[in-house]
Write a protein that holds these residues in place. Structure first.
Motif, PDB file in Angstrom:
ATOM      1  N   ARG A 152       0.825  -1.208   0.000  1.00  0.00           N
ATOM      2  CA  ARG A 152       0.000   0.000   0.000  1.00  0.00           C
ATOM      3  C   ARG A 152       0.855   1.253   0.000  1.00  0.00           C
ATOM      4  N   GLU A 153       1.880   1.285   0.865  1.00  0.00           N
ATOM      5  CA  GLU A 153       2.682   2.501   0.990  1.00  0.00           C
ATOM      6  C   GLU A 153       3.466   2.797  -0.277  1.00  0.00           C
ATOM      7  N   LEU A 154       4.051   1.780  -0.884  1.00  0.00           N
ATOM      8  CA  LEU A 154       4.904   2.024  -2.053  1.00  0.00           C
ATOM      9  C   LEU A 154       4.118   2.098  -3.356  1.00  0.00           C
ATOM     10  N   ARG A 155       3.116   1.251  -3.527  1.00  0.00           N
ATOM     11  CA  ARG A 155       2.440   1.169  -4.812  1.00  0.00           C
ATOM     12  C   ARG A 155       1.092   1.885  -4.820  1.00  0.00           C
ATOM     13  N   GLU A 156       0.260   1.654  -3.834  1.00  0.00           N
ATOM     14  CA  GLU A 156      -1.074   2.261  -3.823  1.00  0.00           C
ATOM     15  C   GLU A 156      -1.008   3.744  -3.449  1.00  0.00           C
ATOM     16  N   GLU A 157      -0.274   4.069  -2.396  1.00  0.00           N
ATOM     17  CA  GLU A 157      -0.157   5.454  -1.936  1.00  0.00           C
ATOM     18  C   GLU A 157       1.041   6.158  -2.569  1.00  0.00           C
ATOM     19  N   GLY A 158       2.158   5.448  -2.684  1.00  0.00           N
ATOM     20  CA  GLY A 158       3.390   6.087  -3.151  1.00  0.00           C
ATOM     21  C   GLY A 158       3.557   6.124  -4.649  1.00  0.00           C
ATOM     22  N   ASP A 159       2.787   5.308  -5.383  1.00  0.00           N
ATOM     23  CA  ASP A 159       2.880   5.279  -6.849  1.00  0.00           C
ATOM     24  C   ASP A 159       4.339   5.145  -7.292  1.00  0.00           C
ATOM     25  N   LEU A 160       5.054   4.216  -6.688  1.00  0.00           N
ATOM     26  CA  LEU A 160       6.482   4.033  -6.935  1.00  0.00           C
ATOM     27  C   LEU A 160       6.758   3.700  -8.395  1.00  0.00           C
ATOM     28  N   THR A 161       7.782   4.342  -8.933  1.00  0.00           N
ATOM     29  CA  THR A 161       8.190   4.082 -10.309  1.00  0.00           C
ATOM     30  C   THR A 161       9.629   3.566 -10.339  1.00  0.00           C
ATOM     31  N   ALA A 162      10.015   3.033 -11.496  1.00  0.00           N
ATOM     32  CA  ALA A 162      11.316   2.381 -11.623  1.00  0.00           C
ATOM     33  C   ALA A 162      12.483   3.342 -11.473  1.00  0.00           C
ATOM     34  N   ASP A 163      12.263   4.636 -11.714  1.00  0.00           N
ATOM     35  CA  ASP A 163      13.368   5.583 -11.648  1.00  0.00           C
ATOM     36  C   ASP A 163      13.515   6.225 -10.264  1.00  0.00           C
ATOM     37  N   GLU A 164      12.780   5.716  -9.287  1.00  0.00           N
ATOM     38  CA  GLU A 164      12.838   6.293  -7.947  1.00  0.00           C
ATOM     39  C   GLU A 164      13.715   5.447  -7.018  1.00  0.00           C
ATOM     40  N   THR A 165      13.976   6.017  -5.830  1.00  0.00           N
ATOM     41  CA  THR A 165      14.807   5.347  -4.833  1.00  0.00           C
ATOM     42  C   THR A 165      14.034   5.198  -3.530  1.00  0.00           C
ATOM     43  N   VAL A 166      14.369   4.134  -2.792  1.00  0.00           N
ATOM     44  CA  VAL A 166      13.659   3.795  -1.557  1.00  0.00           C
ATOM     45  C   VAL A 166      14.683   3.499  -0.473  1.00  0.00           C
ATOM     46  N   LEU A 167      14.423   3.990   0.735  1.00  0.00           N
ATOM     47  CA  LEU A 167      15.205   3.632   1.919  1.00  0.00           C
ATOM     48  C   LEU A 167      14.338   2.780   2.824  1.00  0.00           C
ATOM     49  N   ALA A 290      -9.410  -5.072  -1.802  1.00  0.00           N
ATOM     50  CA  ALA A 290      -9.121  -4.763  -3.204  1.00  0.00           C
ATOM     51  C   ALA A 290      -7.626  -4.538  -3.405  1.00  0.00           C
ATOM     52  N   MET A 291      -6.966  -3.839  -2.473  1.00  0.00           N
ATOM     53  CA  MET A 291      -5.518  -3.671  -2.538  1.00  0.00           C
ATOM     54  C   MET A 291      -4.817  -5.029  -2.423  1.00  0.00           C
ATOM     55  N   PHE A 292      -5.331  -5.861  -1.528  1.00  0.00           N
ATOM     56  CA  PHE A 292      -4.780  -7.204  -1.318  1.00  0.00           C
ATOM     57  C   PHE A 292      -4.843  -7.993  -2.627  1.00  0.00           C
ATOM     58  N   ASP A 293      -5.965  -7.909  -3.325  1.00  0.00           N
ATOM     59  CA  ASP A 293      -6.106  -8.613  -4.599  1.00  0.00           C
ATOM     60  C   ASP A 293      -5.077  -8.137  -5.614  1.00  0.00           C
ATOM     61  N   ARG A 294      -4.889  -6.820  -5.689  1.00  0.00           N
ATOM     62  CA  ARG A 294      -3.913  -6.285  -6.653  1.00  0.00           C
ATOM     63  C   ARG A 294      -2.494  -6.711  -6.279  1.00  0.00           C
ATOM     64  N   MET A 295      -2.181  -6.699  -4.980  1.00  0.00           N
ATOM     65  CA  MET A 295      -0.866  -7.150  -4.543  1.00  0.00           C
ATOM     66  C   MET A 295      -0.649  -8.617  -4.912  1.00  0.00           C
ATOM     67  N   ASN A 296      -1.647  -9.451  -4.670  1.00  0.00           N
ATOM     68  CA  ASN A 296      -1.498 -10.875  -4.958  1.00  0.00           C
ATOM     69  C   ASN A 296      -1.317 -11.136  -6.446  1.00  0.00           C
ATOM     70  N   SER A 297      -1.991 -10.358  -7.275  1.00  0.00           N
ATOM     71  CA  SER A 297      -1.803 -10.496  -8.721  1.00  0.00           C
ATOM     72  C   SER A 297      -0.372 -10.167  -9.119  1.00  0.00           C
ATOM     73  N   ALA A 298       0.191  -9.122  -8.512  1.00  0.00           N
ATOM     74  CA  ALA A 298       1.573  -8.743  -8.807  1.00  0.00           C
ATOM     75  C   ALA A 298       2.553  -9.787  -8.297  1.00  0.00           C
ATOM     76  N   ILE A 299       2.288 -10.334  -7.111  1.00  0.00           N
ATOM     77  CA  ILE A 299       3.152 -11.380  -6.551  1.00  0.00           C
ATOM     78  C   ILE A 299       3.176 -12.596  -7.469  1.00  0.00           C
ATOM     79  N   GLU A 300       2.006 -12.993  -7.940  1.00  0.00           N
ATOM     80  CA  GLU A 300       1.933 -14.171  -8.800  1.00  0.00           C
ATOM     81  C   GLU A 300       2.605 -13.912 -10.142  1.00  0.00           C
ATOM     82  N   ALA A 301       2.387 -12.728 -10.707  1.00  0.00           N
ATOM     83  CA  ALA A 301       2.979 -12.407 -12.011  1.00  0.00           C
ATOM     84  C   ALA A 301       4.502 -12.388 -11.946  1.00  0.00           C
ATOM     85  N   ALA A 302       5.043 -11.910 -10.829  1.00  0.00           N
ATOM     86  CA  ALA A 302       6.501 -11.821 -10.668  1.00  0.00           C
ATOM     87  C   ALA A 302       7.103 -13.070 -10.050  1.00  0.00           C
ATOM     88  N   ASP A 303       6.251 -14.015  -9.651  1.00  0.00           N
ATOM     89  CA  ASP A 303       6.693 -15.225  -8.944  1.00  0.00           C
ATOM     90  C   ASP A 303       7.522 -14.861  -7.708  1.00  0.00           C
TER      91      ASP A 303
END
Length: 338
Positions: A152-167, A290-303
């Motif tokens: 939720r924090e990184l993807r749903e709220e933070g809209d994290l993109t590939a060109d960003e950095t995380v601590l 609904a967030m849980f469902d989206r996370m699980n889809s991403a987990i499965e797609a990325a294995d």
């Protein structure tokens, strides 16, 4: 059926007692889940430990919000799930979709609603997320709190993109999931720890940079000097680490305030927040189904596979609590009911 109850808040976890309960029956809108595995969060220690407090707790309560199992019975009005479905238990059973609101997080599993440390448990059918096919029950039992909070924090709220950095602070459950999700997205990640061994494991999981905070005590300044600050900080320490997290943040960056593991004491100077237009936002309620469902889809797609540090047996529940309290784990600590 066998279950555990937190009957009293005690510093040695002796108030966590194994009991016999009647197997519950699902209401019309509920399903009955045979729990196969559950996992611990620091929140669970707060509920069970007299040195910590968790508002809204009503004892006795069956602990743990994190669980996974199989649907073995469905209520007469349930259409979404059927017997045999593999599901993960909810943190906030009334938060199915939409933005967070007080009424959606008034009830919390393992807090003021019985949780997952039992052989069987009932939940509203609409509250349960279906497990990714690539995960075992033990892996699925790690997702509810730590996994969904990081997502939720990184993807749903933070809209994290590939060109960003995380601590990411530390290598516990939320932090390790944050590392995995950020790496999955293609972002660069800093990880801090006092253990060189854990930092090496973090690099294996995809960390770009690692810092031993006992050797580099001014790690906020170090991150600022190395990369000019990061776009997102997963802040699990609280007031004891928040000032350095703000120092480590780039202009217009975000501090996702999730935990208070360093304790309640500490002072934060507002200057860097103002000068860098930093957003500091608290996280409450973990996330919706609904967030849980989206996370699980991403987990499965990325294995993606959750990191499990250690698995305890059902009769070792108190030992599992003490192990988490010791803070030596990396990733999640699981209790198997199989």
């Amino acid at each position: 059926m066998k279950a555990y109850e937190v009957q009293d808040a005690t510093s040695d976890y002796s108030g966590i007692v194994e009991v016999e309960r009647d197997r519950p029956e699902p209401a019309a809108d509920e399903v009955l889940v045979e729990i196969r595995a559950a996992s611990l969060n620091y929140r669970d220690l707060a509920i069970a430990n007299e040195d910590l407090t968790y508002p809204g707790t009503e004892l006795p309560v069956v602990p743990l919000c994190d669980g996974a199992g199989e649907v073995v019975a469905v209520g007469e009005d349930v259409r979404r799930l059927s017997e045999g479905a593999r599901v993960a238990t909810p943190f906030a059973p009334d938060w199915v979709d939409g933005p967070v609101a007080p009424e959606k997080i008034a009830r919390t599993t393992g807090g003021n609603v019985d949780g997952a440390l039992a052989e069987y448990a009932t939940f509203p059918a609409d509250s349960l997320a279906v497990l990714p096919d690539n995960l075992s029950y033990e892996q699925g039992a790690t997702l509810t709190c730590a996994g969904l909070t990081a997502w939720r924090e990184l993807r749903e709220e933070g809209d994290l993109t590939a060109d960003e950095t995380v601590l990411v602070l530390g290598t516990g459950g939320v932090s390790t999931f944050a590392l995995q999700f950020a790496t999955m997205q293609g972002a660069d990640v800093f990880v801090t720890s006092s253990s060189d061994e854990k930092l090496e494991r973090a690099r294996e999981l995809g960390a770009t940079w690692t810092l031993n905070y006992e050797e580099t005590t001014e790690w906020g300044e170090a991150v600022q000097e190395d990369v000019g600050g990061v776009d997102h900080v997963i802040e699990v320490g609280g007031s004891g680490t928040l000032q350095r997290s703000i120092e480590a943040t780039a202009f217009d960056g975000h501090v996702h305030l999730i935990g208070v593991l360093s304790g309640p004491e500490g002072q934060v100077h507002p200057g860097p927040i103002l000068q860098k237009a930093v957003t500091v936002k608290g996280s409450m309620g973990v996330g919706s189904r609904a967030m849980f469902d989206r996370m699980n889809s991403a987990i499965e797609a990325a294995d993606l596979e959750p990191v499990i540090d250690r698995t305890f047996g059902f009769d070792e529940a108190r030992e599992a609590y003490r192990y988490v309290e010791a803070g030596e784990h990396q990733g999640k600590v699981v209790i198997s009911l199989e």
